[in-house]
Design an enzyme around this catalytic site. Structure first.
Site, PDB file in Angstrom:
ATOM      1  N   LYS A 152       0.881  -1.174   0.000  1.00  9.29           N
ATOM      2  CA  LYS A 152       0.000   0.000   0.000  1.00  9.29           C
ATOM      3  C   LYS A 152       0.917   1.223   0.000  1.00  9.29           C
ATOM      4  O   LYS A 152       1.208   1.812   1.045  1.00  9.29           O
ATOM      5  CB  LYS A 152      -0.920  -0.057   1.232  1.00  9.29           C
TER       6      LYS A 152
HETATM    7  N1  PMP Z   1      -7.880  -1.490  -2.540  1.00  4.76           N
HETATM    8  C1  PMP Z   1      -7.367  -0.245  -2.474  1.00  4.76           C
HETATM    9  C2  PMP Z   1      -6.696   0.311  -3.673  1.00  4.76           C
HETATM   10  C3  PMP Z   1      -7.479   0.495  -1.307  1.00  4.76           C
HETATM   11  O1  PMP Z   1      -6.982   1.743  -1.240  1.00  4.76           O
HETATM   12  C4  PMP Z   1      -8.140  -0.054  -0.190  1.00  4.76           C
HETATM   13  C5  PMP Z   1      -8.278   0.734   1.074  1.00  4.76           C
HETATM   14  N2  PMP Z   1      -7.167   0.518   1.907  1.00  4.76           N
HETATM   15  C6  PMP Z   1      -8.658  -1.346  -0.303  1.00  4.76           C
HETATM   16  C7  PMP Z   1      -8.503  -2.032  -1.489  1.00  4.76           C
HETATM   17  C8  PMP Z   1      -9.370  -2.002   0.838  1.00  4.76           C
HETATM   18  O2  PMP Z   1      -8.458  -2.381   1.834  1.00  4.76           O
HETATM   19  P1  PMP Z   1      -8.891  -2.475   3.347  1.00  4.76           P
HETATM   20  O3  PMP Z   1     -10.090  -3.305   3.409  1.00  4.76           O
HETATM   21  O4  PMP Z   1      -7.718  -3.109   4.005  1.00  4.76           O
HETATM   22  O5  PMP Z   1      -9.140  -1.094   3.823  1.00  4.76           O
END
Ligand code: PMP
Length: 300
Positions: A152
């Site tokens: 991320k």
């Molecule tokens: N994909 C992307 C590109 C994101 O930015 C997020 C948000 N973090 C998610 C998926 C979902 O991840 P999470 O459930 O861990 O927040």
């Protein structure tokens, strides 16, 4: 945005307006930062952070994937996170961790730059309303052979920014991105599930999608509800053929999709989406004992 009082920055709580980095920080120029988005929810025992350690572990993995030295341990980050939320006095909030390559040297290599770490929290509602009008983006998802898509990291988010901007300009709420091979990857800030004949399917991380913590939560809730969920390659036409589609993420929660490229999916959330939304709401608000281990109370 709704400002709070403090931001934890490089080891101390500082007033919100004083959490600054230098304009020549490496991360600003080259996108060398990793981030996390986490939420604290109101529970019968007061505010509690949902799956805090899972978020922090992903932050640590993301930093490792892009070669960023993280100067704090997971224990230190957990303590700092809880301190920040407590100091800001939120009953519920969004929490943003940022680990970024800082100021010191210029240039791509810049090995001498320190790492800046910040933790901010503020009040932020759901990022997507229910009834999302989705469009397939003309942009392709970042490819895992180009950048580590499971990290991320801020640089690769330009891909999401472009797709979101395109969707909004075209009058939609959100974009779904296909990868270079044409398979469905994810949305700009959320993962995606399709439901067909009672079976849930979501793209694997090899499709370029983030390993979503909400995606994992949905899979576990589905299993406990006796629903089958699989990670598998999906074609664009699988979106059009779906009985239900929902997107999920920390920011978005679980939001049902009302239409995909103008093809209507029916009025409200479908029965599977509705069941999972209820189960998710109970889990994050501490109303279901089975998932209490996912909550870290802020006060403790
Ligand atoms: N994909 C992307 C590109 C994101 O930015 C997020 C948000 N973090 C998610 C998926 C979902 O991840 P999470 O459930 O861990 O927040």
């Amino acid at each position: 945005m709704e400002e709070a009082t403090y931001i934890w920055m490089n080891g101390a709580l500082v007033p919100w307006g004083e959490a600054r980095v230098h304009v020549l920080s490496h991360a600003l120029h080259y996108g060398t930062a990793v981030l996390e988005g986490t939420r604290a929810f109101g529970t019968p025992e007061g505010p509690a952070v949902f799956r805090l350690d899972d978020h922090l572990e992903r932050l640590v993995r993301s930093a490792r994937m892009i070669g960023l030295a993280l100067p704090y341990t997971l224990d230190e980050l957990r303590t700092a996170t809880l301190r920040t939320v407590a100091a800001n006095g939120h009953p519920a909030c969004y929490i943003r961790h940022l680990v970024s390559r800082g100021y010191g040297e210029m240039g791509i290599a810049a090995r001498g730059c320190p790492t800046d770490v910040s933790i901010a929290s503020w009040s932020w509602g759901a990022l997507l309303g229910a009834g999302v009008r989705l469009m397939t983006s003309s942009w392709r998802r970042n490819d895992h052979m180009v950048v580590p898509t499971a990290a991320k990291a801020t640089g690769p988010y330009l891909n999401s920014v472009l797709a979101k901007d395109e969707a909004l300009r075209a009058g939609y709420d959100e974009a779904v991105l296909l990868n270079a091979a044409g398979h469905v990857s994810e949305c700009t800030g959320a993962n995606l599930f399709v439901v067909r004949d009672g079976l849930l399917a979501t793209p694997p991380s090899s499709a370029g999608a983030l390993e979503g913590i909400t995606q994992d939560t949905v899979e576990r809730l589905a299993a406990d509800l006796g629903l089958r969920a699989v990670r598998q390659e999906l074609m664009r036409s699988d979106l059009y053929a779906a009985d239900e589609i929902f997107v999920c993420g920390t920011g978005a929660g679980i939001a049902h999709v009302a239409s995909i490229d103008g093809r209507e999916l029916g009025g409200g959330p479908g029965p599977v989406t509705a069941k999972l939304t209820d189960a998710y709401d109970d889990a994050v608000h501490g109303r279901d004992e089975r998932y209490r281990h996912w909550l870290t109370p802020v006060a403790a």
